[in-house]
Scaffold this motif. Structure first.
Motif, PDB file in Angstrom:
ATOM      1  N   GLY A 148       0.823  -1.212   0.000  1.00 18.79           N
ATOM      2  CA  GLY A 148       0.000   0.000   0.000  1.00 18.79           C
ATOM      3  C   GLY A 148       0.854   1.258   0.000  1.00 18.79           C
ATOM      4  N   MET A 149       1.954   1.235   0.768  1.00 18.53           N
ATOM      5  CA  MET A 149       2.853   2.383   0.835  1.00 18.53           C
ATOM      6  C   MET A 149       3.528   2.607  -0.528  1.00 18.53           C
ATOM      7  N   VAL A 150       3.986   1.534  -1.172  1.00 17.67           N
ATOM      8  CA  VAL A 150       4.638   1.647  -2.488  1.00 17.67           C
ATOM      9  C   VAL A 150       3.647   2.159  -3.526  1.00 17.67           C
ATOM     10  N   GLU A 151       2.432   1.621  -3.534  1.00 18.66           N
ATOM     11  CA  GLU A 151       1.429   2.069  -4.496  1.00 18.66           C
ATOM     12  C   GLU A 151       1.082   3.535  -4.279  1.00 18.66           C
ATOM     13  N   LYS A 152       1.004   3.963  -3.004  1.00 19.46           N
ATOM     14  CA  LYS A 152       0.731   5.369  -2.687  1.00 19.46           C
ATOM     15  C   LYS A 152       1.867   6.252  -3.200  1.00 19.46           C
ATOM     16  N   MET A 153       3.119   5.818  -3.001  1.00 19.81           N
ATOM     17  CA  MET A 153       4.263   6.603  -3.470  1.00 19.81           C
ATOM     18  C   MET A 153       4.255   6.701  -4.993  1.00 19.81           C
ATOM     19  N   MET A 154       3.927   5.595  -5.665  1.00 16.66           N
ATOM     20  CA  MET A 154       3.882   5.605  -7.126  1.00 16.66           C
ATOM     21  C   MET A 154       2.791   6.568  -7.611  1.00 16.66           C
ATOM     22  N   PHE A 155       1.621   6.519  -6.976  1.00 14.03           N
ATOM     23  CA  PHE A 155       0.519   7.409  -7.326  1.00 14.03           C
ATOM     24  C   PHE A 155       0.929   8.867  -7.105  1.00 14.03           C
ATOM     25  N   ASP A 156       1.510   9.149  -5.913  1.00 13.65           N
ATOM     26  CA  ASP A 156       1.911  10.518  -5.589  1.00 13.65           C
ATOM     27  C   ASP A 156       2.972  11.029  -6.555  1.00 13.65           C
ATOM     28  N   THR A 166      -1.326  15.351  -4.622  1.00 15.99           N
ATOM     29  CA  THR A 166      -0.961  14.024  -4.113  1.00 15.99           C
ATOM     30  C   THR A 166      -2.118  13.477  -3.294  1.00 15.99           C
ATOM     31  N   SER A 167      -2.019  12.227  -2.883  1.00 20.97           N
ATOM     32  CA  SER A 167      -3.100  11.610  -2.101  1.00 20.97           C
ATOM     33  C   SER A 167      -3.321  12.355  -0.784  1.00 20.97           C
ATOM     34  N   ASP A 168      -2.244  12.817  -0.138  1.00 19.88           N
ATOM     35  CA  ASP A 168      -2.395  13.566   1.121  1.00 19.88           C
ATOM     36  C   ASP A 168      -3.101  14.898   0.873  1.00 19.88           C
ATOM     37  N   GLU A 169      -2.752  15.564  -0.231  1.00 18.72           N
ATOM     38  CA  GLU A 169      -3.399  16.835  -0.560  1.00 18.72           C
ATOM     39  C   GLU A 169      -4.873  16.621  -0.890  1.00 18.72           C
ATOM     40  N   ILE A 170      -5.190  15.532  -1.565  1.00 16.78           N
ATOM     41  CA  ILE A 170      -6.588  15.206  -1.874  1.00 16.78           C
ATOM     42  C   ILE A 170      -7.364  14.972  -0.577  1.00 16.78           C
ATOM     43  N   LYS A 171      -6.761  14.242   0.381  1.00 15.00           N
ATOM     44  CA  LYS A 171      -7.420  13.995   1.676  1.00 15.00           C
ATOM     45  C   LYS A 171      -7.680  15.308   2.411  1.00 15.00           C
ATOM     46  N   LYS A 172      -6.687  16.219   2.412  1.00 20.58           N
ATOM     47  CA  LYS A 172      -6.858  17.509   3.088  1.00 20.58           C
ATOM     48  C   LYS A 172      -7.999  18.306   2.449  1.00 20.58           C
ATOM     49  N   GLN A 173      -8.022  18.318   1.098  1.00 18.09           N
ATOM     50  CA  GLN A 173      -9.075  19.053   0.388  1.00 18.09           C
ATOM     51  C   GLN A 173     -10.446  18.474   0.714  1.00 18.09           C
ATOM     52  N   GLU A 174     -10.532  17.134   0.766  1.00 22.29           N
ATOM     53  CA  GLU A 174     -11.801  16.469   1.066  1.00 22.29           C
ATOM     54  C   GLU A 174     -12.245  16.774   2.504  1.00 22.29           C
ATOM     55  N   ALA A 175     -11.298  16.737   3.454  1.00 26.52           N
ATOM     56  CA  ALA A 175     -11.618  17.045   4.851  1.00 26.52           C
ATOM     57  C   ALA A 175     -12.107  18.483   4.979  1.00 26.52           C
TER      58      ALA A 175
END
Length: 194
Positions: A148-156, A166-175
């Protein structure tokens, strides 16, 4: 791919994208085939094969592996390949061997084990790292958390290259969106989100 190319690519139909991707892959393959060596990589390391004249002995070679430079050649002649590496390497964990007196095989350990290399030497043609497909067997061999960590890094990494969040930025925007919906009485017009 420049931002302009990326914008154009986003406007293409799936069939047009497939045609462009095929042309890009062929151009990339032709550029890589023209190099005086071949190479492959994983997230952890890079393997390079440099053909040398049949009958070459190890003592005939000059091989320099430095943190940011690489040079391979025959004594008294211009190097077969030499220049700045695109990323730093771990010198103490990198090795070379002479195989069948006809090729030098280098195994180079990356310092940053979370990034694909676009090229070996900075002045050589680049590959499109967004198109790299890691070997499924290796990815599937990882435990769930690591995978999961590798796939997240590849996506980011892909998102950053495309100039997208990135996935973290998407989570912040959604929150933030959820919080704004839950609290319509608050004014967020001057809020700075980082």
């Amino acid at each position: 791919m420049s931002t302009q190319d990326s914008d154009d690519y986003d406007k293409l139909s799936p069939a047009e994208r497939e045609i462009r991707d095929k042309a890009d892959r062929q151009r990339e393959a032709d550029e890589q085939a023209a190099l005086p060596y071949s190479w492959k990589q994983s997230l952890e390391d890079v393997d390079i094969v440099v053909p040398v004249p049949k009958g070459t002995r190890a003592r005939d070679l000059v091989v320099v592996i430095a943190k940011k430079k690489l040079s391979i050649g025959l004594k008294g002649k211009d190097p077969i390949m030499a220049g700045d590496l695109c990323q730093d390497v771990k010198i103490e964990e990198s090795t070379w061997t002479l195989e069948d007196q006809s090729s030098v095989e280098l195994h180079i350990e990356k310092v940053n084990k979370m990034q694909w290399w676009e090229n070996v030497l900075t002045h050589h043609p680049k590959i499109d790292t967004k198109k790299i497909q890691p070997e499924n067997s290796k990815l599937s061999d990882l435990d769930g958390e690591t995978r999961g960590m590798v796939e997240k890094m590849m996506f980011d990494n892909q998102q950053k290259q495309l100039g997208k969040p990135t996935s973290d930025e998407i989570k912040k925007q959604e929150a933030l969106r959820k919080f704004q919906l839950a609290h319509p009485e608050l004014d967020f017009s001057n809020a700075k989100i980082s």
